[in-house]
Design an enzyme around this catalytic site. Structure first.
Site, short mmCIF file in Angstrom:
data_model
loop_
_atom_site.label_atom_id
_atom_site.label_comp_id
_atom_site.label_asym_id
_atom_site.label_seq_id
_atom_site.Cartn_x
_atom_site.Cartn_y
_atom_site.Cartn_z
N PHE A 92 -4.92 19.50 44.57
CA PHE A 92 -4.89 18.08 44.91
C PHE A 92 -4.49 17.29 43.67
O PHE A 92 -5.18 17.35 42.63
CB PHE A 92 -6.26 17.64 45.42
CG PHE A 92 -6.57 18.17 46.79
CD1 PHE A 92 -6.51 17.34 47.90
CD2 PHE A 92 -6.89 19.51 46.98
CE1 PHE A 92 -6.79 17.84 49.18
CE2 PHE A 92 -7.16 20.01 48.24
CZ PHE A 92 -7.11 19.17 49.34
N GLY A 95 -3.66 10.14 42.58
CA GLY A 95 -3.80 9.14 41.54
C GLY A 95 -3.23 9.63 40.22
O GLY A 95 -2.17 10.26 40.15
N TYR A 97 -4.12 12.02 38.47
CA TYR A 97 -4.17 13.48 38.31
C TYR A 97 -2.79 14.12 38.51
O TYR A 97 -2.60 15.29 38.20
CB TYR A 97 -5.17 14.09 39.29
CG TYR A 97 -6.60 14.02 38.80
CD1 TYR A 97 -7.20 15.10 38.17
CD2 TYR A 97 -7.35 12.85 38.94
CE1 TYR A 97 -8.50 15.04 37.72
CE2 TYR A 97 -8.65 12.77 38.49
CZ TYR A 97 -9.23 13.87 37.87
OH TYR A 97 -10.52 13.81 37.40
N ASP A 182 -8.38 23.42 40.99
CA ASP A 182 -8.26 22.08 40.42
C ASP A 182 -6.93 21.92 39.70
O ASP A 182 -6.49 22.82 38.97
CB ASP A 182 -9.40 21.82 39.43
CG ASP A 182 -10.65 21.30 40.11
OD1 ASP A 182 -10.63 21.09 41.35
OD2 ASP A 182 -11.66 21.08 39.41
N VAL A 183 -6.31 20.76 39.87
CA VAL A 183 -5.00 20.52 39.28
C VAL A 183 -5.06 20.27 37.77
O VAL A 183 -4.09 20.55 37.05
CB VAL A 183 -4.30 19.33 39.98
CG1 VAL A 183 -4.99 18.00 39.65
CG2 VAL A 183 -2.82 19.28 39.64
N ASP A 184 -6.18 19.76 37.29
CA ASP A 184 -6.27 19.45 35.85
C ASP A 184 -6.62 20.71 35.06
O ASP A 184 -7.51 20.71 34.20
CB ASP A 184 -7.29 18.34 35.61
CG ASP A 184 -8.64 18.61 36.23
OD1 ASP A 184 -8.73 19.45 37.13
OD2 ASP A 184 -9.63 17.96 35.81
N GLU A 274 -19.18 20.39 44.82
CA GLU A 274 -19.66 21.52 44.03
C GLU A 274 -21.12 21.82 44.35
O GLU A 274 -21.53 23.00 44.39
CB GLU A 274 -19.49 21.24 42.54
CG GLU A 274 -19.85 22.41 41.64
CD GLU A 274 -19.47 22.16 40.19
OE1 GLU A 274 -18.34 22.52 39.80
OE2 GLU A 274 -20.30 21.59 39.46
#
Length: 324
Positions: A92, A95, A97, A182-184, A274
């Protein structure tokens, strides 16, 4: 018919049945793995006396814990290549990210299930900003539009709903395994077939040496993410989990419902999805557990038992990238 003859005949049938059950897998193992284009498949000799003794490599419920030095990649790849599997990954990029997506995609091409069919599903509110990344043969990038949100917690919560819907409407007849990431974050080393299982969880790098009394579980009994004191196995990452479609669908569906039911009562779990994921994994034990190698944190120094960092969360300023 002579009863003794019948007894002997039945005995022989049982013996032959047992031999078939036990010898057929061995024959298939040899047939499927020993031949290759270069002759016999070569990999290190399996050993029961040498390996990792500095880490836990099996859970109390007998699920493997995957660390460097606990698997043979050539052997595992050969098994799954013959099965012609397809692996999906969801990410995902909403914004700010979106800025992390290029590194994620480029490093995934270098390290994530290299040599296998892979479909990466990017969910973003900025589809025109998705970087152009050259994908290898058999690998595909699919972009799906999603709305933005004023709160990062809402983005996190909506992820389970989107994963559930994706499996129901798109993946169920086309994909064998799925990982939700997670994309980051970015890849640094192999993430491959050693990670496959029915239900797969990743141990959080921030808590794997701590007593479970220090785990940041949701501790309010009113929440459906509640884990009571004295309960829990490991503390798992919300930023990486996966497995076969049926298991991940059940996880996503359950966490989504529990999150929504909590919201109706004005409750938001301590760490949103989480927290709900950790409650789910406590009640539904993962069949494979990945060590913190599979989602390290870049701001942390590498501990001696972590021989390889495969995937890690990059350093960032949360106050700057997250909506209020």
């Amino acid at each position: 018919m002579n009863l003794k003859f019948v007894a002997v005949l039945l005995f022989l049938v049982v013996v032959l049945g047992v031999m078939f059950i036990y010898l057929k897998p061995i024959y298939r193992f040899r047939e499927g793995l020993c031949d290759s284009s270069e002759g016999r498949l070569k990999y290190p000799q399996p050993s029961i006396t040498h390996g990792r003794t500095d880490v836990v490599s099996v859970t109390p419920w007998l699920a493997p814990v995957v660390w460097e030095g606990t698997f043979y990649p050539v052997l595992l790849d050969s098994i799954y290549q013959k099965r012609n599997i397809t692996v999906a990954a969801t990410v995902f990029a909403v914004g700010k990210y979106i800025r992390f997506l290029k590194d994620f995609l480029e490093t995934a091409e270098q390290h994530f299930f290299v040599g296998f069919r892979v479909k990466v599903y990017v969910f973003t509110d900025q589809p025109n900003e998705v970087p152009k990344v050259k994908m290898a043969a058999g690998r595909e990038l699919v972009v799906r539009s999603v709305p933005n949100s004023k709160r990062w917690q809402e983005i996190s919560a909506r992820r389970m709903e989107i994963i559930q819907t994706l499996i129901e409407e798109t993946l169920k007849n086309d994909v064998d395994y799925i990982f939700c990431l997670d994309v980051d974050s970015k890849f640094h080393s192999r993430w491959g077939t050693e990670s496959l299982g029915e239900l797969v969880a990743v141990i959080h790098p921030g808590y794997y040496k701590d007593d479970r009394s220090k785990f940041p579980y949701e501790r309010r009994p009113a929440s459906r993410a509640y884990v009571a004191p004295g309960e829990g196995d490991f503390y798992y990452c919300g930023g990486a989990f996966g497995g076969v479609l049926a298991e991940v669908h059940q996880l996503a569906q359950t966490c989504r419902k529990n999150f929504e039911d909590d919201a109706k009562e004005g409750i938001e779990a301590a760490w949103q999805e989480e927290s709900h994921l950790n409650r789910y994994m406590w009640l539904n034990k993962p069949s494979k557990v990945l060590s913190p190698e599979y989602l390290w944190q870049d701001f942390k120094a590498r501990n001696s038992e972590v021989r390889v960092i495969r995937f890690s969360g990059v350093i960032k300023n949360y106050n700057e990238i997250r909506p209020n």
